[in-house]
Design a protein around this motif. Sequence first.
Motif, PDB file in Angstrom:
ATOM      1  N   GLY A  71       0.817  -1.212   0.000  1.00  0.00           N
ATOM      2  CA  GLY A  71       0.000   0.000   0.000  1.00  0.00           C
ATOM      3  C   GLY A  71       0.849   1.258   0.000  1.00  0.00           C
ATOM      4  O   GLY A  71       0.548   2.231  -0.705  1.00  0.00           O
ATOM      5  N   ALA A  72       1.920   1.258   0.788  1.00  0.00           N
ATOM      6  CA  ALA A  72       2.821   2.411   0.809  1.00  0.00           C
ATOM      7  C   ALA A  72       3.495   2.588  -0.547  1.00  0.00           C
ATOM      8  O   ALA A  72       3.637   3.712  -1.040  1.00  0.00           O
ATOM      9  CB  ALA A  72       3.868   2.235   1.911  1.00  0.00           C
ATOM     10  N   VAL A  73       3.899   1.471  -1.151  1.00  0.00           N
ATOM     11  CA  VAL A  73       4.492   1.546  -2.494  1.00  0.00           C
ATOM     12  C   VAL A  73       3.475   2.133  -3.472  1.00  0.00           C
ATOM     13  O   VAL A  73       3.813   2.983  -4.312  1.00  0.00           O
ATOM     14  CB  VAL A  73       4.953   0.152  -2.978  1.00  0.00           C
ATOM     15  CG1 VAL A  73       5.325   0.186  -4.458  1.00  0.00           C
ATOM     16  CG2 VAL A  73       6.139  -0.331  -2.154  1.00  0.00           C
ATOM     17  N   ALA A  74       2.231   1.705  -3.363  1.00  0.00           N
ATOM     18  CA  ALA A  74       1.189   2.179  -4.284  1.00  0.00           C
ATOM     19  C   ALA A  74       1.011   3.693  -4.205  1.00  0.00           C
ATOM     20  O   ALA A  74       0.952   4.371  -5.244  1.00  0.00           O
ATOM     21  CB  ALA A  74      -0.131   1.469  -3.989  1.00  0.00           C
ATOM     22  N   VAL A  75       0.932   4.244  -2.996  1.00  0.00           N
ATOM     23  CA  VAL A  75       0.714   5.697  -2.907  1.00  0.00           C
ATOM     24  C   VAL A  75       1.934   6.466  -3.406  1.00  0.00           C
ATOM     25  O   VAL A  75       1.800   7.560  -3.987  1.00  0.00           O
ATOM     26  CB  VAL A  75       0.340   6.150  -1.475  1.00  0.00           C
ATOM     27  CG1 VAL A  75      -0.998   5.580  -1.064  1.00  0.00           C
ATOM     28  CG2 VAL A  75       1.403   5.806  -0.459  1.00  0.00           C
TER      29      VAL A  75
ATOM     30  N   HIS B 265      10.851  -8.189  -2.807  1.00  0.00           N
ATOM     31  CA  HIS B 265      10.693  -7.248  -3.915  1.00  0.00           C
ATOM     32  C   HIS B 265       9.923  -5.996  -3.489  1.00  0.00           C
ATOM     33  O   HIS B 265      10.273  -4.874  -3.888  1.00  0.00           O
ATOM     34  CB  HIS B 265       9.972  -7.930  -5.085  1.00  0.00           C
ATOM     35  CG  HIS B 265       9.727  -7.021  -6.243  1.00  0.00           C
ATOM     36  ND1 HIS B 265      10.746  -6.487  -7.014  1.00  0.00           N
ATOM     37  CD2 HIS B 265       8.569  -6.516  -6.764  1.00  0.00           C
ATOM     38  CE1 HIS B 265      10.233  -5.721  -7.949  1.00  0.00           C
ATOM     39  NE2 HIS B 265       8.921  -5.718  -7.826  1.00  0.00           N
ATOM     40  N   ALA B 266       8.872  -6.157  -2.688  1.00  0.00           N
ATOM     41  CA  ALA B 266       8.079  -5.010  -2.256  1.00  0.00           C
ATOM     42  C   ALA B 266       8.916  -4.060  -1.402  1.00  0.00           C
ATOM     43  O   ALA B 266       8.856  -2.832  -1.564  1.00  0.00           O
ATOM     44  CB  ALA B 266       6.843  -5.483  -1.480  1.00  0.00           C
ATOM     45  N   GLN B 267       9.702  -4.599  -0.483  1.00  0.00           N
ATOM     46  CA  GLN B 267      10.549  -3.764   0.372  1.00  0.00           C
ATOM     47  C   GLN B 267      11.639  -3.070  -0.438  1.00  0.00           C
ATOM     48  O   GLN B 267      11.944  -1.892  -0.216  1.00  0.00           O
ATOM     49  CB  GLN B 267      11.152  -4.628   1.481  1.00  0.00           C
ATOM     50  CG  GLN B 267      10.109  -5.116   2.469  1.00  0.00           C
ATOM     51  CD  GLN B 267      10.569  -6.319   3.278  1.00  0.00           C
ATOM     52  OE1 GLN B 267      11.438  -7.074   2.843  1.00  0.00           O
ATOM     53  NE2 GLN B 267       9.982  -6.515   4.448  1.00  0.00           N
TER      54      GLN B 267
ATOM     55  N   ARG C 277       9.727 -16.036   2.898  1.00  0.00           N
ATOM     56  CA  ARG C 277       8.701 -15.011   2.740  1.00  0.00           C
ATOM     57  C   ARG C 277       9.054 -14.014   1.634  1.00  0.00           C
ATOM     58  O   ARG C 277       8.623 -12.878   1.639  1.00  0.00           O
ATOM     59  CB  ARG C 277       8.461 -14.273   4.059  1.00  0.00           C
ATOM     60  CG  ARG C 277       9.582 -13.399   4.546  1.00  0.00           C
ATOM     61  CD  ARG C 277       9.177 -12.713   5.845  1.00  0.00           C
ATOM     62  NE  ARG C 277      10.135 -11.691   6.225  1.00  0.00           N
ATOM     63  CZ  ARG C 277      10.193 -11.158   7.436  1.00  0.00           C
ATOM     64  NH1 ARG C 277       9.375 -11.577   8.372  1.00  0.00           N
ATOM     65  NH2 ARG C 277      11.074 -10.218   7.701  1.00  0.00           N
ATOM     66  N   GLY C 278       9.803 -14.511   0.665  1.00  0.00           N
ATOM     67  CA  GLY C 278      10.043 -13.729  -0.537  1.00  0.00           C
ATOM     68  C   GLY C 278      11.341 -12.950  -0.569  1.00  0.00           C
ATOM     69  O   GLY C 278      11.611 -12.245  -1.545  1.00  0.00           O
ATOM     70  N   ALA C 279      12.153 -13.040   0.486  1.00  0.00           N
ATOM     71  CA  ALA C 279      13.427 -12.322   0.484  1.00  0.00           C
ATOM     72  C   ALA C 279      14.328 -12.879  -0.607  1.00  0.00           C
ATOM     73  O   ALA C 279      14.329 -14.079  -0.878  1.00  0.00           O
ATOM     74  CB  ALA C 279      14.115 -12.455   1.838  1.00  0.00           C
TER      75      ALA C 279
END
Length: 339
Positions: free
Chosen positions: A213-217, A245-247, A281-283
């Motif tokens: 959500g933070a990435v989206a804004v 990837h999100a981080q 968890r995707g790291a």
Amino acid sequence: MSNVGACSYDGRVTVTASRASSLVEDLNESQRAAVEHRGGPLLIVAGAGSGKTRVLTRRIAHLLATGDAQPGEILAITFTNKAAGEMKERVAELVGARARVMWVSTFHSACVRILRSESSRLGVTSGFTIYDQADSLRLMGMVLRDLDLDPKRYTPRSFLAQVSNFKNELIDFETCAARAVNHMEQTLAEAYGQYQSRLQRANAFDFDDLISGAVAVLQLFPEVAEHYRRRFRHILVDEYQDTNHAQYTLIKELVGQGTAQLPAGQLCVVGDADQSIYAFRGATIRNIEEFERDYPSARTIMLEQNYRSTQTILTAANAVIARNSSRRAKNLWTDSGQG
């Protein structure tokens, strides 16, 4: 009058220079270089027991002591509440009350603060609820029951894990649906979409939504991105090898590309591909292994002196981790003796 002013100014410069010098006098050469670096992105490859927390906290204090940063311009991020708490305490010991103005927190806590200010842009009020794992499982269970799916074949835990993976890769449910090529993938995409719809109706985010959500804004609203890029001129990230990837994208958005009007933020990341523990968890250690490709002007500093173990232990550790052919060459050593 001008003479008095000059004396006062010279005094402040002397005190500042003395303070900055005292912050690095007990560091080894590599640690000192990491603390004093200014300018382009910095990758600190920190072996186990090499004093990385000391380097991070001293770097923050050094930025303030030299006048290169104001407290409110600093964002320091790590992974666990315990690590963030320890960093806060150690920074406060070095800089006093000014530490309260900085953001020293986990990824998720930083994103909560951003979303409390900006969530209305995503159709969620600032008083949103954060669903924990139990809440999320319960909600996914309701979605699967409404879709009339066999609970033995389609379990809430399995579906939630797959949705979490999508969110960590910044894949929304529309993209998930567009990529579906079989019945199972279509069912998952439908469940994902209904799960997100119910979250929004409940004015809630789940844990993974906080970062996505933070990435989206930041990506959808340029004025929001500019606000945070102007605020956080110095971004420090601990345990960078454990970012997903999100981080990774969040950090890249906060740093910015840099323009004539607003230069990119100064990024300092600390990590060690040999210590990655969050692949489940995707790291991805790709983030640290390709840092210099992502940031061509980056400088890399190796912290190889160990303060925790004997040389016998380190020699054995070096022999084991050397088998990883894709890793950056690193040789841990100590002056504490063989043991």
